[in-house]
Scaffold this motif. Sequence first.
Motif, PDB file in Angstrom:
ATOM      1  N   ASN A 206       0.829  -1.202   0.000  1.00  0.00           N
ATOM      2  CA  ASN A 206       0.000   0.000   0.000  1.00  0.00           C
ATOM      3  C   ASN A 206       0.864   1.251   0.000  1.00  0.00           C
ATOM      4  OD1 ASN A 206      -1.512  -2.225   1.142  1.00  0.00           O
ATOM      5  ND2 ASN A 206      -3.154  -0.717   1.428  1.00  0.00           N
ATOM      6  N   ARG A 207       1.993   1.166   0.746  1.00  0.00           N
ATOM      7  CA  ARG A 207       2.851   2.340   0.842  1.00  0.00           C
ATOM      8  C   ARG A 207       3.433   2.681  -0.525  1.00  0.00           C
ATOM      9  NH1 ARG A 207       5.386   0.234   5.488  1.00  0.00           N
ATOM     10  NH2 ARG A 207       7.425   0.288   4.499  1.00  0.00           N
ATOM     11  N   VAL A 208       3.768   1.621  -1.297  1.00  0.00           N
ATOM     12  CA  VAL A 208       4.339   1.845  -2.613  1.00  0.00           C
ATOM     13  C   VAL A 208       3.286   2.471  -3.526  1.00  0.00           C
ATOM     14  CG1 VAL A 208       5.269   0.711  -4.653  1.00  0.00           C
ATOM     15  CG2 VAL A 208       6.024   0.013  -2.373  1.00  0.00           C
ATOM     16  N   ILE A 209       2.073   1.882  -3.521  1.00  0.00           N
ATOM     17  CA  ILE A 209       1.020   2.368  -4.409  1.00  0.00           C
ATOM     18  C   ILE A 209       0.592   3.785  -4.039  1.00  0.00           C
ATOM     19  CG2 ILE A 209      -1.357   1.966  -5.179  1.00  0.00           C
ATOM     20  CD1 ILE A 209      -0.768  -1.060  -4.588  1.00  0.00           C
ATOM     21  N   GLU A 210       0.386   4.004  -2.733  1.00  0.00           N
ATOM     22  CA  GLU A 210      -0.119   5.314  -2.302  1.00  0.00           C
ATOM     23  C   GLU A 210       1.006   6.311  -2.047  1.00  0.00           C
ATOM     24  OE1 GLU A 210      -2.571   4.555   1.119  1.00  0.00           O
ATOM     25  OE2 GLU A 210      -3.497   2.824   0.143  1.00  0.00           O
ATOM     26  N   ARG A 211       2.255   5.843  -2.227  1.00  0.00           N
ATOM     27  CA  ARG A 211       3.426   6.686  -1.930  1.00  0.00           C
ATOM     28  C   ARG A 211       3.364   7.288  -0.525  1.00  0.00           C
ATOM     29  NH1 ARG A 211       5.866   8.892  -7.051  1.00  0.00           N
ATOM     30  NH2 ARG A 211       4.841   7.691  -8.666  1.00  0.00           N
TER      31      ARG A 211
END
Lengths: 347, 166
Positions: free
Chosen positions: A27-32
């Motif tokens: 999620n952190r990667v997708i939502e930055r």
Amino acid sequence: MSHHNEAPLLEVSGLRKSFDLSKPFINRVIERSERQLVKAVDGVDFTIQRGQTLSLVGESGCGKSTVAKLIMGLTRPSGGSIRFEGAELAGQVAGKPAHVRRRMQMIFQDPYASLNPRWRVARIIAEPMKSFGTHPDPEARRREVDRLLEFVGLGAADGDKFPHEFSGGQRQRISIARAISTKPEFLVCDEPTSALDVSVQAQILNLMRELQRELGLTYLFISHDLAVVNYISDWIGVMYLGRLVELAPAAEIFAKPQHPYTRLLLDTVPDISMSNRDIERPAGEVPNPITPPPGCHFHPRCPHANARCKTEMPEFIASATGHARCHAVQEGRLSAPTTAPAAAGAV
Amino acid sequence: MRQRVVIALALCAEPRLIIADEPTTALDVSVQAQIIALLRKLCKETGASVILVTHDMGVIAETADRVAVMYAGRVIEVGAVADVLRAPRHPYTAGLMASIPRIGEKPDILPQIDGAMPRLTARPEGCAFNPRCPKQMDICTRLRPGLVEDTQGAVACHLFSKEPAT
Ligand SMILES: Nc1ncnc2c1ncn2[C@@H]1O[C@H](COP(=O)(O)OP(=O)(O)OP(=O)(O)O)[C@@H](O)[C@H]1O
Ligand code: SF4
Ligand SMILES: [Mg+2]
């Protein structure tokens, strides 16, 4: 930190605990989004001498309960050390090593939630004796339960009842009986009277002092009520956003508060003598612990903050009465503290 | 913050009376002080009246004009806050005030009221406080004292009854 020559019973140094509140990696990667860490306890040092009481005070969320849980092994520290009579406990799980853990017990704030509602009181009190094997014989165990019930001001017949048959104060007596059943030397008491009204609070505080005198107990006491802490403690530590900002003998910390936050706390205590009813109240709230202010965490609320305070974290070093973490105290640019009025904390 | 939102909502209707049930209990001392200040400002500016329900004597001292003390379901003392807190008349109020620890004082034992509040289904005969009362008299176990008004306020206690207790 204390002037005794004897080795302390408990020695906490550099204690730290972070909780990871981040979303899962993907999620952190997708939502930055960034990693989110709460530094609930961020470098806490204190020692407690045998037979003494040290209290931690501070506003909600400053990390008091987390310190308690770390000491009891209910959660693992991210760093630092916790020594009980020299034995290192940091990193050990709850209940281990058993011969040390048996000597430490905890009393919780909520006497309703901390007692198993489906167990009779005798079984609740006997449980630690059973799990630590201190009284293997069931009959001896029951005799000990009866003795403990009377010791805390209840009756032996109360052992056959269920927790819901008791008032809040009586339940806290049951918690205390359970906590002292394995003859511990050290008790961690996390807001033991906060859920009780003043008349019951006085009974429990008196009982705790009496137990301390008779059994030589050592307490780590947690509260947000300055007057309660003043009554029960030998030493008091004031916490702000995961750090100890001041540590001094109880007799001195409220008479000669050094740290600006200790002074603010004293100024905000509602005063039952009604002498400062119309004074302006200090403003400001505790900042978000996920993004604490840089430098001194207290600087946005501090009337003495300067440029250094905004960037450089003050060290925890010796003050006139004990230890304080404040540039202004260390630079000697604070006026002498005003003496505290006879105030009462929350009740 | 949430508490302030609730207060703001309560004000939208321009109420004449606000009942605040333990409005500061879950709050930090500094936020609590701000809520107290807000409530007082509000009364002054809008003329609204507030019934504050709390067991925090400090909050009462800082906020209220008059106070009514309850025991076992009944009002047992009423008066101006300064009078009731500084010179409580009912033995229960006196016991409560004495049991509050104060900064700057460190007695060996805190004065305490022994025993516990009775269950409302098992209220003692006469004055409900009599089994715990240090000043209990004969009449207290037989007759329930009514709430008697006088110039200072009101007390429900035989020590203050008009007719001498027999
Ligand atoms: N299990 C957990 N997971 C995530 N964050 C936590 C956890 N436990 C505590 N925290 C956070 O750590 C900080 C310190 O919490 P802690 O319960 O120690 O405070 P406290 O001083 O005991 O407060 P209170 O007076 O409200 O009891 C808070 O910001 C809290 O939200
Ligand atoms: S270090 Fe600076 S900001 Fe922090 S408490 Fe001291 S004076 Fe205030
Ligand atoms: Mg807590």
